[in-house]
Design an enzyme around this catalytic site. Structure first.
Site, PDB file in Angstrom:
ATOM      1  NE  ARG A  62      -3.827   2.089   2.448  1.00 33.47           N
ATOM      2  CZ  ARG A  62      -3.997   2.822   3.544  1.00 33.47           C
ATOM      3  NH1 ARG A  62      -3.338   2.532   4.653  1.00 33.47           N
ATOM      4  NH2 ARG A  62      -4.830   3.836   3.542  1.00 33.47           N
ATOM      5  CG  HIS A  66      -1.178   5.391  -0.131  1.00 36.92           C
ATOM      6  ND1 HIS A  66      -1.832   5.815   0.998  1.00 36.92           N
ATOM      7  CD2 HIS A  66      -2.060   4.570  -0.764  1.00 36.92           C
ATOM      8  CE1 HIS A  66      -3.055   5.282   1.042  1.00 36.92           C
ATOM      9  NE2 HIS A  66      -3.202   4.511  -0.012  1.00 36.92           N
ATOM     10  CG  ASP A  67       6.495   6.945  -3.054  1.00 39.02           C
ATOM     11  OD1 ASP A  67       6.459   8.185  -2.842  1.00 39.02           O
ATOM     12  OD2 ASP A  67       7.475   6.374  -3.576  1.00 39.02           O
ATOM     13  N   GLY A  72       4.523  10.767  -8.349  1.00 33.90           N
ATOM     14  CA  GLY A  72       5.296   9.656  -8.909  1.00 33.90           C
ATOM     15  C   GLY A  72       6.026   8.893  -7.816  1.00 33.90           C
ATOM     16  CB  SER A  76       6.940  12.421  -1.942  1.00 36.92           C
ATOM     17  OG  SER A  76       5.916  11.711  -2.614  1.00 36.92           O
ATOM     18  CG  ASN A  94      -0.458   8.331   3.542  1.00 31.98           C
ATOM     19  OD1 ASN A  94      -0.975   7.401   2.928  1.00 31.98           O
ATOM     20  ND2 ASN A  94       0.102   9.363   2.930  1.00 31.98           N
ATOM     21  N   PRO A 163      -7.311   8.009  -4.451  1.00 32.76           N
ATOM     22  CG  PRO A 163      -7.659   5.837  -5.205  1.00 32.76           C
ATOM     23  CD  PRO A 163      -6.597   6.859  -5.017  1.00 32.76           C
ATOM     24  CG  HIS A 193      -6.878  -3.446  -1.919  1.00 34.81           C
ATOM     25  ND1 HIS A 193      -7.964  -3.006  -2.607  1.00 34.81           N
ATOM     26  CD2 HIS A 193      -6.531  -2.473  -1.059  1.00 34.81           C
ATOM     27  CE1 HIS A 193      -8.256  -1.788  -2.181  1.00 34.81           C
ATOM     28  NE2 HIS A 193      -7.400  -1.450  -1.262  1.00 34.81           N
TER      29      HIS A 193
HETATM   30  C1  HEM Z   1      -9.210   1.760  -5.808  1.00 38.19           C
HETATM   31  C2  HEM Z   1      -8.984   2.674  -4.931  1.00 38.19           C
HETATM   32  C3  HEM Z   1      -8.511   2.349  -3.551  1.00 38.19           C
HETATM   33  C4  HEM Z   1      -9.071   2.785  -2.404  1.00 38.19           C
HETATM   34  C5  HEM Z   1     -10.279   3.698  -2.290  1.00 38.19           C
HETATM   35  C6  HEM Z   1      -8.315   2.225  -1.317  1.00 38.19           C
HETATM   36  C7  HEM Z   1      -8.580   2.453   0.016  1.00 38.19           C
HETATM   37  C8  HEM Z   1      -8.057   1.711   1.058  1.00 38.19           C
HETATM   38  C9  HEM Z   1      -8.444   1.799   2.446  1.00 38.19           C
HETATM   39  C10 HEM Z   1      -9.495   2.777   2.990  1.00 38.19           C
HETATM   40  C11 HEM Z   1      -7.723   0.904   3.131  1.00 38.19           C
HETATM   41  C12 HEM Z   1      -7.826   0.609   4.628  1.00 38.19           C
HETATM   42  C13 HEM Z   1      -6.793   1.438   5.379  1.00 38.19           C
HETATM   43  C14 HEM Z   1      -6.920   1.211   6.904  1.00 38.19           C
HETATM   44  O1  HEM Z   1      -6.420   0.181   7.377  1.00 38.19           O
HETATM   45  O2  HEM Z   1      -7.482   2.085   7.556  1.00 38.19           O
HETATM   46  C15 HEM Z   1      -6.853   0.222   2.201  1.00 38.19           C
HETATM   47  C16 HEM Z   1      -5.979  -0.771   2.532  1.00 38.19           C
HETATM   48  C17 HEM Z   1      -5.111  -1.341   1.639  1.00 38.19           C
HETATM   49  N1  HEM Z   1      -4.901  -0.983   0.318  1.00 38.19           N
HETATM   50 FE1  HEM Z   1      -6.075   0.263  -0.754  1.00 38.19          FE
HETATM   51  N2  HEM Z   1      -7.296   1.481  -1.828  1.00 38.19           N
HETATM   52  C18 HEM Z   1      -7.375   1.517  -3.196  1.00 38.19           C
HETATM   53  C19 HEM Z   1      -6.505   0.922  -4.099  1.00 38.19           C
HETATM   54  C20 HEM Z   1      -5.403   0.158  -3.736  1.00 38.19           C
HETATM   55  C21 HEM Z   1      -4.384  -0.323  -4.640  1.00 38.19           C
HETATM   56  C22 HEM Z   1      -4.334  -0.008  -6.131  1.00 38.19           C
HETATM   57  C23 HEM Z   1      -3.511  -1.046  -3.893  1.00 38.19           C
HETATM   58  C24 HEM Z   1      -2.233  -1.752  -4.273  1.00 38.19           C
HETATM   59  C25 HEM Z   1      -1.851  -2.033  -5.479  1.00 38.19           C
HETATM   60  C26 HEM Z   1      -3.980  -1.031  -2.533  1.00 38.19           C
HETATM   61  C27 HEM Z   1      -3.396  -1.694  -1.484  1.00 38.19           C
HETATM   62  C28 HEM Z   1      -3.918  -1.761  -0.210  1.00 38.19           C
HETATM   63  C29 HEM Z   1      -3.450  -2.673   0.810  1.00 38.19           C
HETATM   64  C30 HEM Z   1      -2.351  -3.709   0.634  1.00 38.19           C
HETATM   65  C31 HEM Z   1      -4.188  -2.412   1.968  1.00 38.19           C
HETATM   66  C32 HEM Z   1      -4.030  -3.062   3.328  1.00 38.19           C
HETATM   67  C33 HEM Z   1      -3.004  -2.234   4.093  1.00 38.19           C
HETATM   68  C34 HEM Z   1      -2.653  -2.755   5.484  1.00 38.19           C
HETATM   69  O3  HEM Z   1      -3.283  -3.708   5.943  1.00 38.19           O
HETATM   70  O4  HEM Z   1      -1.717  -2.192   6.073  1.00 38.19           O
HETATM   71  N3  HEM Z   1      -5.094  -0.262  -2.472  1.00 38.19           N
HETATM   72  N4  HEM Z   1      -7.061   0.760   0.949  1.00 38.19           N
END
Ligand code: HEM
Length: 233
Positions: A62, A66-67, A72, A76, A94, A163, A193
């Site tokens: 993640r 986010h980076d 890019g 950062s 973050n 997003p 994810h």
């Molecule tokens: C499509 C738009 C996306 C949204 C709206 C989104 C939003 C979120 C949110 C709200 C969380 C939960 C954070 C928390 O624990 O409070 C999360 C977790 C996560 N996201 Fe996304 N995300 C998106 C796309 C992606 C993409 C493209 C990736 C990687 C290629 C990704 C990888 C992850 C991972 C691995 C977690 C788990 C992080 C952890 O457990 O530490 N996300 N995301």
């Protein structure tokens, strides 16, 4: 398994070589003469961290997302705030949910001791995300090196570039298109994810009219504090 392969390949193609994030000068084995141990040191630090807490794998993947979406893939997201300016790291997007900073810090410290001023934090993060996927049973994949570290990190840019979990489909599509990704690529990267699965999709279910039938509806935001409560109970 097939899906896992797809996800890994997508991350490999999109984040390492693909569309929005291609940068001039990136190459395989970028550190082979300047710091031959670079990728090995990162892998050792990632593996050590993941043996203690495998959750860092998700955190590091993640973190790279986010980076790369803000300015890019320039590291950062790793920069600290200054008294004059709050950095990406301190955005509510973050902080406190992004995890794994200490893994990158440890790898960077070892690489500074071994090859001072050579290996960028942005590359360390890209290698670490790849190694996290490999550690958790995904495919290993080659990552080009040579990213330069940025010196600018602005909290507000996380809102305009990343997003939101409340985004609808067209907002998500636009957000990924702004970074050079197609809708198919967006779905491949996101669909399995936690953010889409746990947060966005569950929110859609929660708000579905069928749930009006339920006597009780509770939406619990899982945060670090929640984890602490759970561990202590
Ligand atoms: C499509 C738009 C996306 C949204 C709206 C989104 C939003 C979120 C949110 C709200 C969380 C939960 C954070 C928390 O624990 O409070 C999360 C977790 C996560 N996201 Fe996304 N995300 C998106 C796309 C992606 C993409 C493209 C990736 C990687 C290629 C990704 C990888 C992850 C991972 C691995 C977690 C788990 C992080 C952890 O457990 O530490 N996300 N995301």
């Amino acid at each position: 398994m097939e899906r896992k392969v797809e996800m890994v390949l997508a991350i490999f193609v999109l984040l390492s070589w693909g569309s929005g994030f291609i940068e001039a000068g990136l190459q395989m084995g970028f550190y082979s003469s300047s710091c031959p141990q670079a990728e090995m040191v990162v892998r050792a630090e990632v593996n050590m961290a993941l043996r203690n807490d495998v959750g860092f794998a998700a955190g590091l993947v993640r973190m790279q997302f986010h980076d790369c979406f803000v300015r890019g893939c320039d590291g950062s997201v790793l920069l600290d705030s200054t008294p004059a300016s709050k950095a990406e790291k301190d955005s509510p997007v973050n902080n406190p949910s992004l995890r794994g900073f200490e893994v990158i810090d440890r790898a960077k410290a070892r690489l500074e001791a071994a090859c001072k001023g050579t290996v960028s934090c942005a590359d360390i993060l890209a290698f670490a995300a790849r190694d996290s996927i490999a550690f958790t049973g995904g495919f290993g994949y080659p990552v080009l090196g040579g990213r330069r570290d940025g010196r600018v990190s602005i909290l507000s840019e996380t809102f305009s570039n990343l997003p939101s979990p409340n985004s609808n489909l067209s907002q998500l599509t636009e957000s990924f298109a702004n970074k050079g990704f197609s809708q198919d690529e967006m779905v491949t990267l996101s669909v399995r994810h936690d953010g889409m699965g746990k947060t966005t999709l569950l929110l859609h279910d929660y708000e579905d009219e069928m749930t009006e039938e339920f006597d009780l509806k509770i939406w619990v935001c899982v945060s670090i504090n929640f984890d602490d409560c759970w561990r202590n109970s």
